[in-house]
Design an enzyme around this catalytic site. Structure first.
Site, PDB file in Angstrom:
ATOM      1  N   GLU A 443       0.815  -1.219   0.000  1.00 12.68           N
ATOM      2  CA  GLU A 443       0.000   0.000   0.000  1.00 12.68           C
ATOM      3  C   GLU A 443       0.850   1.271   0.000  1.00 12.68           C
ATOM      4  OE1 GLU A 443      -2.829  -0.402   3.212  1.00 12.68           O
ATOM      5  OE2 GLU A 443      -4.107  -1.697   2.000  1.00 12.68           O
ATOM      6  N   GLU A 522      -4.773  -8.557  -0.418  1.00 15.74           N
ATOM      7  CA  GLU A 522      -5.312  -8.318   0.930  1.00 15.74           C
ATOM      8  C   GLU A 522      -6.820  -8.172   0.801  1.00 15.74           C
ATOM      9  OE1 GLU A 522      -2.815  -5.870   3.424  1.00 15.74           O
ATOM     10  OE2 GLU A 522      -4.588  -4.935   4.300  1.00 15.74           O
TER      11      GLU A 522
END
Length: 781
Positions: A443, A522
């Site tokens: 991220e 994820e």
């Protein structure tokens, strides 16, 4: 015979001496990891520790007699008191500065040899001295690193290693990362001509059902001018230690510096590594001079092929397979990040029983022995390097997404160390067959934390890291877990692209970019997130956030951890675990709970207005005290519910799948009467490392766990063992870890017992006011 070093402690000084082991695999290290090279010894015992700072502690003659004696691995952070003055991101636990020192003797007859110390991980900003001279260190707490002690060692005399660990910036991570020398340490004494650190790279360029080609690239270093021939001989061994192939080379040893030896051999009828059949082999590499073995290295490997296909997803050895993965951080509640391997093995077994076949090491390189465990158990692995690059992410202090965040973290060391850290990760880990992808980050493109996804800063950094990885391994794809793949500017450089919580983009992106490999890096635990994988052949798989609850990334005080796991902090399954098992496994299963997914977190007994049933059966019939409450047919992913309040008796579910039948009973608990304890092993090795997990339950007269119980339990131990942690899984329990008393949570807790060196019986005695106590006896041999 292969030679190793043994360790004896005499008057507080560790003395190394030569010994031998017949097994080609070498002796088991106390940590549970295999020692893999000649002259290597476990260096974990006999250290002294001081929490505080004293610059004189680097000096060889410094008096540390009053310091605390510790064995490694050690995490001082989890020993501290939970306090809201610290940060929610790192579990409201302290950091600080700490020192470690150890005295040892290398025999006089080792003079002229090379001496190195290897740290598998120190959290963080470590500096290492030997006899007062700085020899190395590492800012990144997840990297393994080696320090050359050769020029400063006094052979036949006492030496001192001093390590300063600077973790004053305690809120430097989005989760709890611990403090101290929290992974294993190794000392190696080698000849001047030796295999380089992590110097053997084994690949299998040709894999067939009848034969496979094994290729070993071995880096050999020499620190002196050679006289006579030096040769390298490598053999491939099967799991029993039987030689199955001789590898051959035509390389000639260079006179100084480093020489690469490239060897190949043919393995007939190979047993291919896969999650179902995790068969391991090993290459034993010997450096020969004058007909004598002067160095030996054992390198485990597996024979397998895998492929990520943009249209067909993931396959291994030619067979399609969905990646059913979970993300994990590195802590285990009361144990902090100094987690014995047995604890991870217990957790991974539970996850495997729920159908999990893959682990994402989020968001950093794991301990080496964790990857050994994944190899042996058959888990696919996503090995990840970083959570941030050149700028810091938000580290929440008061509570998650509350108040003003801190921004300390790895970014301050990134420019100087990132290339070294990621290359070292890949070189250290590249022989593990479990690893099927390298991740350069998590991220990094999160909206304004710290960059917008379309930031032009990111592509050059991504290209740099990808180049680093491919400079040392081209056998696996490079990926990243992307938060905003729609606008991310560096995704085009990745081999495969991870999507975090962006299942809604799958169909459109696949249609627009049919050559792009997509997987869920994820994901939430929802049925919809799994259906997006199961119903689309081009999606390789998913990684759930998370497999296990973890310390840090907490809400506001008193919460000190995240409850996102399938297992709680004590390793007990939650309701979501059984729901996931119903989605990911084929063998018929049925599980009952008085409550839904967000209810009792996996407890079997509770009072609610409905009975929930998690199953993969075609139909389930429910009985209350033998009387049928009706049969319900079951669709994939559905949770069956019967409206009723369990106030007495027994509820039984009978599930049918084809011609198979399974049952499960749910009992209403009575008043708490006694403690019940069960160890997961029958005995312990007397090696100072082996661990047993003891489940402690508050039960009624019939042995049914009382889920509302919160009794305080006192733990006492006698014999050659110690209690290293007591965990109940309650994320709001701020009682300090390290004690021997703790209250059960939802009727249960877990006690971790570690053996000391020697023989005898360990007796764990458990008592609680108003309850009948119990004890567990564990023989130590």
């Amino acid at each position: 015979m292969r030679g190793w070093l043994s360790v004896v402690c005499v008057a507080g000084v560790v003395v190394l001496s030569a010994c031998a082991a017949d097994s080609p695999r070498g002796p088991l290290a106390a940590s549970g990891a295999l020692q893999r090279r000649m002259g290597e010894t476990d260096f974990d015992s006999g250290w002294r520790f001081y929490l505080g700072d004293d610059e004189k502690a680097r000096e060889a003659g410094f008096d540390d007699a009053k310091w605390r004696a510790v064995d490694l691995p050690h995490d001082w952070g989890v020993e501290g008191a939970f306090d809201r003055k610290w940060a929610s991101c790192t579990a409201f636990l302290p950091g600080g500065i700490g020192w470690y020192r150890k005295r040892f003797v290398v025999p006089a007859d080792a003079k002229g040899k090379v001496v190195r110390i290897r740290f598998d991980g120190v959290m963080n900003h470590s500096t290492v001295w030997c006899n007062g001279k700085e020899v190395g260190g590492r800012p990144y707490g997840y990297s393994s690193f080696t320090c050359d002690l050769t020029g400063v060692i006094r052979f036949g005399e006492p030496n001192v290693i001093s390590v300063r660990v600077d973790h004053e910036k305690y809120a430097d991570s989005r989760w709890y990362n611990g403090s101290g020398i929290y992974r294993n340490v190794w000392l190696t004494v080698s000849e001047p001509v030796h295999v380089a650190e992590d110097g053997v790279f084994v690949t299998t360029p040709v894999v067939g059902t009848d034969a496979a080609t094994v290729r070993a690239a071995t880096a050999v270093d020499t620190l002196l001018k050679l006289s006579g021939d030096v040769t390298v001989v490598s053999r491939a061994l099967d799991q029993s230690g039987t030689e199955i192939a001789q590898l051959h080379t035509k390389s000639v040893m260079a006179d100084g510096g480093r020489t690469m030896f490239i060897e190949e051999g043919r393995v007939p009828d190979p047993k291919l590594w896969s999650p179902e059949h995790p068969t391991m082999y090993s290459v034993v590499t010997e450096v020969m001079k004058g007909g004598k073995v002067i160095d030996r290295r054992r390198t485990p490997f597996g024979i397998r092929t895998f492929k990520f296909d943009p249209a067909k997803g993931f396959s291994i050895n030619g067979e399609s397979m969905k990646i059913k993965g979970v993300c994990v951080h590195g802590d285990a509640g009361a144990l902090g990040v100094a987690v014995p391997l047995h604890v991870w093995e217990h957790r991974l077994k539970l996850l495997q029983e729920a159908g999990c076949n893959a682990i994402r090491c989020s968001h950093n390189p794991p301990a080496p022995e964790f990857l050994d465990l994944c190899d042996r158990m058959g888990f696919l692995v996503m090995d990840e390097a970083f959570d941030e690059w050149t700028e810091g992410k938000h580290k929440w202090i008061v509570g998650h997404n509350q108040g003003k965040p801190g921004t300390d973290g790895y970014h301050s060391d990134f420019e100087k160390w990132a290339d070294t850290d990621i290359e070292d990760m890949v070189v250290r880990d590249r022989n593990h067959p479990s690893i099927v992808m390298w991740s350069i980050g998590n991220e990094i493109d999160y909206q304004n934390d710290p960059f917008p996804p379309n930031s032009p800063v990111l592509p050059p950094v991504a290209q740099r890291l990808i180049k680093d990885v491919k400079s040392v391994d081209t056998t696996r794809p490079v990926t990243a877990a992307c938060a905003f793949p729609a606008t991310n500017l560096f995704k085009q450089y990745l081999d495969i692209e991870g999507y975090n919580y962006m299942e809604k983009l799958y169909a459109g992106d696949h249609a627009a970019h049919p050559d792009r490999v997509i997987y869920g890096s994820e994901n939430f635990h929802t049925l919809q997130a799994w259906q997006a994988v199961a119903e689309n052949g081009y999606i390789a798989g998913q990684f759930l956030w998370t497999g296990v609850d973890y310390l840090g990334e907490a809400g506001e005080w008193p919460s000190h951890g995240s409850g996102a796991g399938l297992l709680n902090l004590a390793g007990f399954p939650k309701n979501m675990y059984y729901y996931r098992k119903s989605l990911w496994t084929d063998a018929p299963m049925v599980y009952l709970s008085a409550g839904g997914l967000g209810g009792r977190r996996g407890m079997q007994q509770a009072t609610s207005e409905a009975i929930s049933c998690f199953t993969n059966c075609d139909s389930v019939e429910l009985f209350h005290d033998g009387q049928s409450l009706g049969t319900k047919t079951h669709a994939a992913g559905e949770i069956l519910r019967w409206p009723m309040e369990l106030t007495s008796g027994v509820v039984t579910a009978v599930g049918k799948k084809g011609d198979q039948t399974v049952t499960f009973e749910l009992k209403e608990a009575g008043a708490p009467v006694r403690l019940q304890a069960t160890a997961d092993v029958s005995g312990l090795r007397g090696d100072g490392r082996d661990v047993a997990e003891v489940e402690v339950d508050v039960v009624d007269k019939d042995g049914t766990v009382v889920p509302e119980a919160g009794n305080a339990v006192h733990c006492a131990i006698t014999g050659p063992g110690r209690i290293i942690g007591v965990e109940n899984g309650n994320l709001n329990d701020t009682q300090r870890y390290g004690g021997t008393d703790r209250s059960v949570f939802q009727g249960r807790m877990r006690v971790y017992v570690q053996a000391m060196k020697g023989d005898g019986d360990v007796t764990l005695t458990l008592s609680a006011e108003g309850l009948n106590g119990t004890s567990v006896v564990l023989p130590v041999r």
